[in-house]
Design an enzyme around this catalytic site. Structure first.
Site, PDB file in Angstrom:
ATOM      1  N   TYR A  59       0.839  -1.209   0.000  1.00  0.00           N
ATOM      2  CA  TYR A  59       0.000   0.000   0.000  1.00  0.00           C
ATOM      3  C   TYR A  59       0.872   1.255   0.000  1.00  0.00           C
ATOM      4  CZ  TYR A  59      -3.284   3.620   1.363  1.00  0.00           C
ATOM      5  OH  TYR A  59      -4.032   4.778   1.394  1.00  0.00           O
ATOM      6  N   GLY A  66      -6.681   4.801  -0.468  1.00  0.00           N
ATOM      7  CA  GLY A  66      -8.005   4.878   0.127  1.00  0.00           C
ATOM      8  C   GLY A  66      -8.859   3.695  -0.283  1.00  0.00           C
TER       9      GLY A  66
END
Length: 520
Positions: A59, A66
């Site tokens: 990530y 998000g």
């Protein structure tokens, strides 16, 4: 921001202080990285580069953001990903926020980068520092932050300028294209690499910067409140006996003790106070707005002390998501949530409103012939023909009413975003914006009390005020004439407010306070 003040540079290595933040945000001090900080940046970046080269999606490095975090992004698209992140997140609206707020944000983001926990390249951090040192301030709009994940839209506007896009205010105060301003200072725009978009936008820097600036201002305004309250006590023929140390010791709140001691010191040596101290005085107790001023001012001081503790902790924090740990792991976390800062921003707005409310009550008492103990109605030269300070108190009342509305908390008003991924937010930026308005309002309210009490003290002649309050009165008379027929009052309020905000009032009074009036 002063362009002439020469201050030592602020080195980014370890926690910041309110004083160092103010030096950069308001006074134009430059910033620099220590060698140790630059090494931390380089070491952390090695870990990010290794993850970027790997096959496992990470990530912030090789995924979307998000609610789009499940999509893997191939290497050839990652520069576009970072660029798109910043452009899309720089979605603010409304008026541009103050230069000092933006500089504080830039400094605080740099401080987090310097911890080595964000994974940005050293050249990216150094370029952001170069913008600060060149006096280039990105245009940041008032609306766009929910305080989670950090102050996204405001910080994205700063990152956009780092890329050479958007608008900035240059060192001459002109709004120009970022590319033009960077070129004029010989600064090369940055092409963001993996992880850097998140690292530049994922922090509480906006709300924290405004908290630190408010703390700096409230330290001064609460000291001013003690002085203006003492002037009002003196003008209204109040007693100083209630401020005695042994009475305050019965309720050992440190802020209360300090305010009481300062007020007693301000009233020391006053002929006016001494004139009604004898056995023939028929006054039993003063009104609460006089007698209880140390309790209210002191509670505000203790609230401020708590806010300072929170700010100190936050300025020692590494706020980002995900973060690079010492062993090279890149871990998601929730440290970007603004609740700790948002709560104290809201908390401070309460005593700001209450201190102002008490000052307005003292002002009103000096204007009321039924309660002012011999002063003319509204302190007018010819009551009826002249209105004196009648409408100055209206202005105070209008501000106090606004401050009560501003004391309503923003941090209880969470609103979900990002397709319910960010389903609880802090609204800390909003809490900070309203606190700035509240602090400014308090300064004006205290300035009107100062103006009114000074006129009342003049009208007590030939009795003379104490040395400290006399110094406050003399300073005001360098800007504003004494009692007389009605004049245009707005410029006089503005002049008094400048003496309050600039620190001149405190500098004039402090040498005359009795020794021991300050508590550690």
């Amino acid at each position: 921001m002063s362009e002439t003040t020469q201050l030592p540079p602020v080195e980014l290595d370890g926690p910041l202080t309110v004083e160092r933040l103010v030096a950069v945000a308001r006074d134009g001090a430059e910033v620099r990285f220590s060698e140790a900080a630059e090494k931390r940046l380089a070491d952390a970046r090695e870990h990010v580069d290794a993850l970027a080269a790997g096959t496992v999606p990470t990530y912030g490095v090789s995924t979307g953001f998000g609610a789009l975090a499940t999509r893997h992004i191939p290497p050839e698209s990652r520069a576009a990903l970072q660029r798109s992140l910043i452009r899309s997140h720089a979605a603010g609206a409304g008026a541009a926020v103050e230069t000092e707020v933006v500089r504080a944000m830039m400094l605080l983001r740099l401080r987090t980068l310097a911890t080595g926990h964000t994974g940005v390249r050293p050249e990216t951090a150094l370029t952001l520092a170069a913008l600060i040192n060149a006096g280039i301030t990105p245009v940041v709009h008032e609306f766009g932050s929910l305080g989670c994940s950090g102050d996204l839209a405001p910080l994205a506007a700063i990152a956009l300028a780092l890329m050479g896009e958007g608008e900035v205010t240059d060192s001459a105060g002109n709004v120009v294209a970022a590319a033009e301003a960077l070129h004029a200072k010989g600064i090369k725009p940055v092409t963001l690499a993996e992880k850097e978009g998140l690292a530049l936008t994922n922090g509480t820097d906006g709300m924290l910067g405004m908290l630190a600036l408010a703390i700096n201002d409230l330290r001064q305004l609460l000291d001013v409140a003690d002085i203006t309250a003492a002037m009002s006590v003196e003008a209204l023929l109040g007693t100083d006996r209630v401020f005695a140390d042994d009475l305050q010791a019965l309720r050992p709140h440190p802020g209360q003790a300090r305010s009481a001691r300062r007020m007693a010191a301000a009233l020391a040596g006053s002929e006016i106070v001494a004139s009604h101290r004898g056995p023939d005085c028929n006054r039993v107790q003063d009104a609460y707005s006089l007698r209880c001023a140390p309790q209210v001012h002191g509670a505000a001081r203790d609230t401020l002390a708590h806010a300072e503790l929170v700010a100190e902790r936050e300025m020692a924090s590494a706020i980002d998501n995900p973060v690079v740990l010492a062993d090279g792991r890149l871990e998601s976390n929730g440290n970007f949530h603004g609740a700790p800062v948002a709560y104290v921003l809201d908390f401070l707005a309460i005593p700001v409103a209450d201190v102002a409310s008490m000052a307005e009550r003292r002002t009103d008492r000096m204007l009321d012939v039924a309660r002012s103990h011999g002063l003319p109605a509204f302190l007018a030269a010819d009551p009826g023909v002249d209105s004196g300070h009648m409408i100055a108190q209206y202005t105070q009342a209008g501000i106090v009413s606004e401050l009560k509305r501003l004391a309503m908390p923003a941090s209880v008003d969470s609103i979900p975003s990002s397709a319910m991924q960010e389903d609880h937010v802090s609204m800390g930026w909003s809490a900070a914006r309203k606190l700035r308005r509240a602090v400014d309002g308090l300064a004006t309210v205290l300035a009107i009390e100062y103006l009114t009490a000074a006129r009342a003290l003049d009208l007590r002649a030939p009795l003379r005020p104490g040395p400290a309050t006399a110094a406050a009165l003399s300073l005001l008379r360098t800007e504003v004439d004494g009692p007389g027929p009605d004049r245009h009052l707005a410029p006089e309020i503005a002049a008094a407010a400048e003496l309050v905000r600039s620190g001149e009032l405190l500098r004039a009074v402090t040498p005359h306070l009795a020794q021991g009036s300050e508590l550690p």
